[in-house]
Design an enzyme around this catalytic site. Sequence first.
Site, short mmCIF file in Angstrom:
data_model
loop_
_atom_site.label_atom_id
_atom_site.label_comp_id
_atom_site.label_asym_id
_atom_site.label_seq_id
_atom_site.Cartn_x
_atom_site.Cartn_y
_atom_site.Cartn_z
N LYS A 44 9.30 -10.24 15.73
CA LYS A 44 8.93 -11.03 16.91
C LYS A 44 7.44 -10.92 17.22
O LYS A 44 6.93 -9.83 17.47
CB LYS A 44 9.77 -10.55 18.10
CG LYS A 44 9.59 -11.36 19.36
CD LYS A 44 10.75 -11.12 20.29
CE LYS A 44 10.51 -11.62 21.68
NZ LYS A 44 11.70 -11.51 22.52
N ARG B 241 22.28 -12.84 16.43
CA ARG B 241 21.93 -11.86 15.38
C ARG B 241 22.28 -12.41 14.01
O ARG B 241 23.30 -13.09 13.86
CB ARG B 241 22.73 -10.55 15.56
CG ARG B 241 22.63 -9.92 16.90
CD ARG B 241 21.42 -8.99 16.96
NE ARG B 241 21.11 -8.66 18.36
CZ ARG B 241 21.68 -7.67 19.03
NH1 ARG B 241 22.57 -6.91 18.43
NH2 ARG B 241 21.36 -7.44 20.27
N ARG C 91 13.41 -11.64 28.69
CA ARG C 91 14.70 -12.33 28.81
C ARG C 91 15.82 -11.31 29.00
O ARG C 91 15.69 -10.16 28.65
CB ARG C 91 14.98 -13.17 27.56
CG ARG C 91 14.24 -14.50 27.55
CD ARG C 91 14.65 -15.33 26.33
NE ARG C 91 16.08 -15.55 26.30
CZ ARG C 91 16.87 -15.25 25.25
NH1 ARG C 91 16.37 -14.74 24.16
NH2 ARG C 91 18.17 -15.48 25.31
C1 BTN Z 1 11.27 -12.30 26.00
O1 BTN Z 1 12.02 -11.39 26.39
O2 BTN Z 1 11.23 -12.60 24.80
C2 BTN Z 1 10.43 -13.06 26.94
C3 BTN Z 1 9.12 -12.38 27.21
C4 BTN Z 1 8.20 -13.14 28.11
C5 BTN Z 1 6.96 -12.36 28.46
C6 BTN Z 1 5.96 -13.16 29.24
S1 BTN Z 1 4.42 -12.34 29.40
C7 BTN Z 1 3.89 -13.52 30.57
C8 BTN Z 1 5.09 -13.85 31.44
N1 BTN Z 1 5.19 -12.95 32.56
C9 BTN Z 1 6.26 -12.17 32.48
O3 BTN Z 1 6.55 -11.28 33.30
N2 BTN Z 1 6.96 -12.46 31.38
C10 BTN Z 1 6.37 -13.54 30.65
#
Ligand code: BTN
Length: 326
Positions: A188, A323, A123
Site C-alpha cells: 500500500k 483479501r 478506513r
Molecule cells: C485508509 O485507511 O486507507 C485511509 C487513509 C486515509 C488517510 C488520509 S491522510 C489525510 C486525511 N486525513 C485523515 O485523517 N485521513 C485521511
Amino acid sequence: MSAPVNPFLFALLRALSDGRFHSGQLLAQNFNLSRSSICNIVAEATELGVRIQAVQGRGYRMPVPPIWLDQHQIIQRLADTPFNVQCVEVLASTNASLMQEALDGAPDGRVLCTELQLAGRGRRGRGWNSALGGSLMFSVLCRFDAGLSVLSGLSLAAGLAVVRAINRYSAHGASLKWPNDVLVNHRKLAGILVEVQGDMNGPAFAVVGIGLNVHLPANMRENIDQAVIDFDEMGVTIDRNQLLVDCLHEFHDVLKAFRGQGFVALREAWMALDAYAGRPVKLLRSGQPEVTGIAAGVDGNGALLVRDADGTRAYHGGEISLRLVR
Ligand code: BTN
C-alpha cells in the site's frame, strides 16, 4: 487528542533544512532557548519520524531534508482549477477539520493539507500513521446538490485520480485494490477515506481524505498491519507540492466525469487498474459469513463484483475487507 507539538518545532526543522550541521549552541542562541530545549525538540522531531543526525562537536543536521509544503506555490500551480488550498503545519486530522469546516459552510473545492497529523483517520475505524515531512496528507471538500444517493463510487473515483497522478512519476505502475487502496507491487502506497454527510436527496457533501507515503520510517511501519511501500523505496524523489498539484489536477478531471455521469463513466478506467481482477479472493465482513470467489471488477456504482459457482454478486460498503487467497 494527542499532546500539541513544541511551538518551535517547525522553525527549528526549517533551520535544519539546508542539510548542513548546526551547533546546538548556535541554535539555542538563535531561538533564545536552552541547549537542552533544543535537544528535546530534536528528540520530539525524531519521534515524529524526521531524520536528524546528531554528531558530537558538530551539532545537528537533516541528511535528507524534505521539501516543505508551500501554499503559495501550490495555489499558483492550481490557478486553472476551482480548488482553494490551505496548508497548515499541524492538526489532528485534515478530514476531521474539513468535516467541521463543511458543517460551518465552507465552499466546494476547499482543500486542507498538512505536514503533521496527530490523530490521522483511516478506513474501518483505524488510524493513519505518517511521518512529519514524510507524507502527503490532504482532504478535499466536494458538495453535491442531488444528495448522498449520487455519491456511490466517489471513493473509487478518487483512487483512480491518485493512481493517475502517481503513474506520472513512476515506472512501477500503481494499481487499485477495491475500494480505494493504492498499491505498488501489492504493497500500500496510499489510502483514501471518504466521509459524507447530508440528505439522501438534497444537499450533501463528501470530504475526500488522501494520504500518500513518501518516507515511512521503520518504527511507524511496525504499527501497520499490512504491507506498505513509500516513494523512497520505489526510488522516486518527490516534491510533495507538485504531487499535491498533480493529484488535484487528476481529481478535478475525474470529478468532472463523476458529476456528469456518476462512477459508470470511470468504471472501465478503474477496472484497467484493478490489482485483484481475476484473482481468488475472500471478503471479510464483520458479523457475516466469509465470502470466497473470483474478483470480477466493479459495477457502475462502484460495488465489488465477486464470481462463484452460483454466479456474480455485488458487494457494497466500506466495512468489507478484501483479501487475496493464495
Ligand atoms: C485508509 O485507511 O486507507 C485511509 C487513509 C486515509 C488517510 C488520509 S491522510 C489525510 C486525511 N486525513 C485523515 O485523517 N485521513 C485521511
